[in-house]
Design a protein around this motif. Structure first.
Motif, PDB file in Angstrom:
ATOM      1  N   VAL A  86       0.855  -1.199   0.000  1.00 38.43           N
ATOM      2  CA  VAL A  86       0.000   0.000   0.000  1.00 38.43           C
ATOM      3  C   VAL A  86       0.884   1.240   0.000  1.00 38.43           C
ATOM      4  O   VAL A  86       0.671   2.180  -0.779  1.00 38.43           O
ATOM      5  N   ALA A  89       2.493   1.631  -3.394  1.00 37.68           N
ATOM      6  CA  ALA A  89       1.542   2.127  -4.397  1.00 37.68           C
ATOM      7  C   ALA A  89       1.293   3.620  -4.225  1.00 37.68           C
ATOM      8  O   ALA A  89       1.227   4.357  -5.220  1.00 37.68           O
ATOM      9  N   ILE A 101       2.467   0.791 -10.031  1.00 34.06           N
ATOM     10  CA  ILE A 101       1.277   0.604  -9.193  1.00 34.06           C
ATOM     11  C   ILE A 101       0.627  -0.733  -9.519  1.00 34.06           C
ATOM     12  O   ILE A 101       0.143  -1.435  -8.620  1.00 34.06           O
ATOM     13  N   ASN A 104       2.626  -3.336  -7.768  1.00 35.26           N
ATOM     14  CA  ASN A 104       2.298  -3.294  -6.343  1.00 35.26           C
ATOM     15  C   ASN A 104       0.944  -3.924  -6.058  1.00 35.26           C
ATOM     16  O   ASN A 104       0.791  -4.645  -5.062  1.00 35.26           O
ATOM     17  N   ALA A 105      -0.026  -3.670  -6.922  1.00 38.00           N
ATOM     18  CA  ALA A 105      -1.365  -4.229  -6.725  1.00 38.00           C
ATOM     19  C   ALA A 105      -1.352  -5.751  -6.823  1.00 38.00           C
ATOM     20  O   ALA A 105      -2.000  -6.442  -6.023  1.00 38.00           O
TER      21      ALA A 105
END
Length: 124
Positions: A86, A89, A101, A104-105
């Motif tokens: 989190v 991101a 991102i 990261n997700a």
């Protein structure tokens, strides 16, 4: 499902072990030159701390469960990786690095899957 959780945990552990070692072992400037431009926004100490957290999480994903010593640490390590992702991101969003991102997700979802599975129906 237990096998899937082990596979995902092992993949996450390998990824974060490598990322953590790189952040702890290399100077911030070398990381920035290697494509981790986000390190310019943080002090060397913070970058090393992030690397250390990633190393601890990688170890925590595997060893407690494999050795049967305080296995609750495995889903806690996965939850810690969710928090780290989190933060990553948010950092990449501020820098307008949309491709990172997505990475990261994906890592966040995988870590959340391990946390859910190990806290819930497939706990040790």
């Amino acid at each position: 499902m237990n096998i899937a959780l082990w596979i995902v945990a092992a993949l996450l552990a390998l990824l974060f072990l490598g990322a953590g070692v790189m952040k702890v072992a290399q100077p911030k400037e070398k990381l920035a030159a290697a494509g981790m431009a986000w390190t310019e926004d943080f002090s060397s100490g913070v970058v090393k701390a992030i690397g250390a957290l990633e190393l601890l999480a990688a170890i925590g994903l595997i060893l407690p469960a494999a050795l049967g010593i305080v296995p609750v640490l495995t889903p806690l390590a996965a939850t810690g990786l969710v928090v780290v992702m989190v933060g990553a991101a948010v950092t990449h969003a501020r820098r307008k690095e949309s491709q990172m991102i997505i990475v990261n997700a994906v890592l966040l979802i995988l870590a959340a899957f391990v946390a859910w599975g190990r806290f819930g129906p497939w706990a040790f």
